[in-house]
Design an enzyme around this catalytic site. Structure first.
Site, mmCIF file in Angstrom:
data_model
loop_
_atom_site.group_PDB
_atom_site.id
_atom_site.type_symbol
_atom_site.label_atom_id
_atom_site.label_comp_id
_atom_site.label_asym_id
_atom_site.label_seq_id
_atom_site.Cartn_x
_atom_site.Cartn_y
_atom_site.Cartn_z
ATOM 1 N N SER A 249 0.852 -1.190 0.000
ATOM 2 C CA SER A 249 0.000 0.000 0.000
ATOM 3 C C SER A 249 0.886 1.237 0.000
ATOM 4 C CB SER A 249 -0.907 0.014 1.226
ATOM 5 O OG SER A 249 -0.151 0.258 2.414
ATOM 6 N N LYS A 250 0.262 2.391 -0.129
ATOM 7 C CA LYS A 250 1.024 3.640 -0.145
ATOM 8 C C LYS A 250 1.765 3.869 1.166
ATOM 9 C CE LYS A 250 -1.697 6.069 -3.635
ATOM 10 N NZ LYS A 250 -2.515 7.267 -3.957
ATOM 11 N N ARG A 251 1.284 3.246 2.224
ATOM 12 C CA ARG A 251 1.971 3.391 3.516
ATOM 13 C C ARG A 251 3.369 2.783 3.474
ATOM 14 N NH1 ARG A 251 -3.135 1.822 5.081
ATOM 15 N NH2 ARG A 251 -2.447 -0.307 5.438
#
Length: 480
Positions: A249-251
């Site tokens: 994910s973007k995290r």
């Protein structure tokens, strides 16, 4: 049979690495079989779709070298085709109008939750009489179109990656909505319906996508059959995972393809790396290859079922290999935009181009990402130099100031300055000042670059001399 595959991104965001990896596998499979790679833009989500996202997707695919053979096709330009397809299912009794309100659906979900049941539609409007429909219309209710799913049906397909897959109709959540409500009757199609109509119309033979679409595949097979169409073969590729084994994910710092480009990754390295995310080449010792080279060997027998972990260190290594092997003129072209974005003043003249290419030769072996060139070459684009603590200590040593002054004097007597004359000056000052060569070399590096570490000193000196920055910096250093 001509192999026909497609990539069908939604323009609700920039081209993400997960979508791009799917595009890579589709492209490789098509090229391996001398087939067609088709681009379709699934833009029916009009609230979230943006033209700039569409352009980002097109630019990203082009940059990666994933040229398509047909398209781009846009779903918003095919709405009438979808409505006709919906109507055909209604006419055959395979679909129906559902007038269930949002409040009724919520009450159904809450009741199921209270009983510990999985949420599913109970098909309550599957067999409405004309009188019941008329009553709902009189209430002013809108309707969606639902496709009938037999709970007892077994859906089986042989997945090219996962082998035999078996689903039951009862696992699919009840009759599925295939078209939204609309004032004029049949509204916008939903994903599972539109994708099937498109794939039939575009004669797609193989659907290659992520494993998160497996449940959709079971529903879509039922739709293919309802239309009397040949069901394509399916290949569900592994998801890209972070180092903890969770879906990326973007995290995790993984971003769109355009951001990877801005971070300094080359297209060749990034697409090479994406090829290795879930696929193993026959020769496991060979990790660097072009898209056409990978296409010659690509098959789903070597695509893994397990998720592919994203490894930044591996991507950096691959990127460095491509940069180090790149022709100087091409690398210079790639670096210029990074220098310009950093505010470095470039004129674009012929003499400057020659100088820039010499600079590229100097820093190329040390680059991991293209953006690294900004920091590495800063000292060549600024008039004054900033000294590190280590360089400051060096310049304050006894005898350094007089040695640098001797270098300045020797420089002023030079008609032509090149690598040989630079070495002669160093020898001359060593003998004249009666100091060790190491002291002169360290002092020159500190004075010219402001640091005690960096690229080849003599070549750096020559580049600085060519733009008239060496003597001012030597003078500046004597004042330390």
């Amino acid at each position: 049979m001509t192999v026909r595959v497609r990539i069908a991104p939604s323009p609700t965001g920039n081209l993400h690495i997960g979508t791009a990896r799917t595009a890579v596998f589709n492209w490789l499979f098509a090229r391996h079989h001398d087939g067609k790679f088709i681009l379709r833009i699934e833009d029916t989500d009009q609230e979230r779709s943006r033209p700039e996202y569409t352009e980002n997707i097109l630019q990203g695919l082009r940059w990666l070298g994933l040229n398509w053979d047909e398209g781009p096709f846009f779903q918003t330009q095919r709405l009438e085709i979808y409505k006709q397809a919906v109507q055909s299912l209604l006419d055959q009794g395979l679909a129906y109008r559902c007038y269930t309100t949002a409040e009724e659906l919520e009450a159904l979900r809450e009741a199921q939750k209270a009983r510990g049941e999985a949420p599913r539609y109970d098909n309550r409007h599957r067999h409405l009489t004309p009188e019941q429909e008329a009553a709902y219309k009189a209430e002013g209710r809108s309707f969606v179109i639902r496709f009938k799913i037999d709970d007892d049906r077994e859906i089986v397909w042989n997945d090219l990656v996962r082998d035999k897959m078996v689903w039951r109709g009862s696992d699919l959540g009840g009759d599925m909505v295939i078209a939204r409500a609309a004032a004029d009757g049949i509204g916008q199609p939903l994903y599972n319906f539109a994708v099937v109509v498109d794939d039939i119309d575009m004669q797609i033979t193989h659907v290659i996508r992520g494993e998160d679409h497996i449940a959709n595949t079971a529903k879509q097979i039922l739709l293919y059959e309802a239309f009397g169409a040949k069901v394509p073969e399916f290949a569900h590729t592994p998801l890209i995972l972070n180092q903890e084994g969770r879906k990326l994910s973007k995290r995790d710092g993984v971003t769109s393809i355009s951001d990877f480009k801005q971070m300094g990754f080359t297209a060749e390295a990034l697409v090479n790396y994406m090829t290795l995310l879930g696929w193993s080449p026959p020769d496991s010792t060979k990790e660097i290859f072009t898209l056409p080279e990978a296409a010659q060997q690509f098959s789903f027998e070597r695509v893994n079922k397990a998720g592919a972990k994203f490894d930044w260190a591996k991507l950096d290594w691959l990127n460095s290999q491509y940069i180090h092997a790149m022709p100087v003129d091409k690398l210079t072209d790639l670096l210029i935009p990074y220098w310009e974005e950093a505010g470095y003043k470039l004129t674009g003249g012929r003499e400057e181009r020659s100088w820039l290419e010499k600079l590229v030769v100097l820093i190329q072996p040390s680059l991991t990402r293209l953006v690294d060139a900004v920091a590495m070459s800063k000292l060549f684009f600024t008039d004054a130099v900033e000294y590190s603590e280590e360089a400051t200590v060096q310049l304050k040593q006894e005898g350094v100031a007089s040695a640098i002054e001797a270098v300045i004097a020797a420089l002023q007597n030079q008609q032509e300055f090149n690598e040989a004359s630079a070495q002669d000056i160093i020898k001359q000052v060593v003998k004249q000042q009666n100091v060790k060569k190491g002291l002169i070399m360290r002092s020159l590096r500190a004075a010219l670059t402001g640091d005690m570490h960096g690229p080849d000193l003599i070549q750096s000196w020559l580049l600085l001399h060519e733009i008239g920055l060496d003597q001012p910096r030597l003078v500046q250093a004597t004042a330390k």
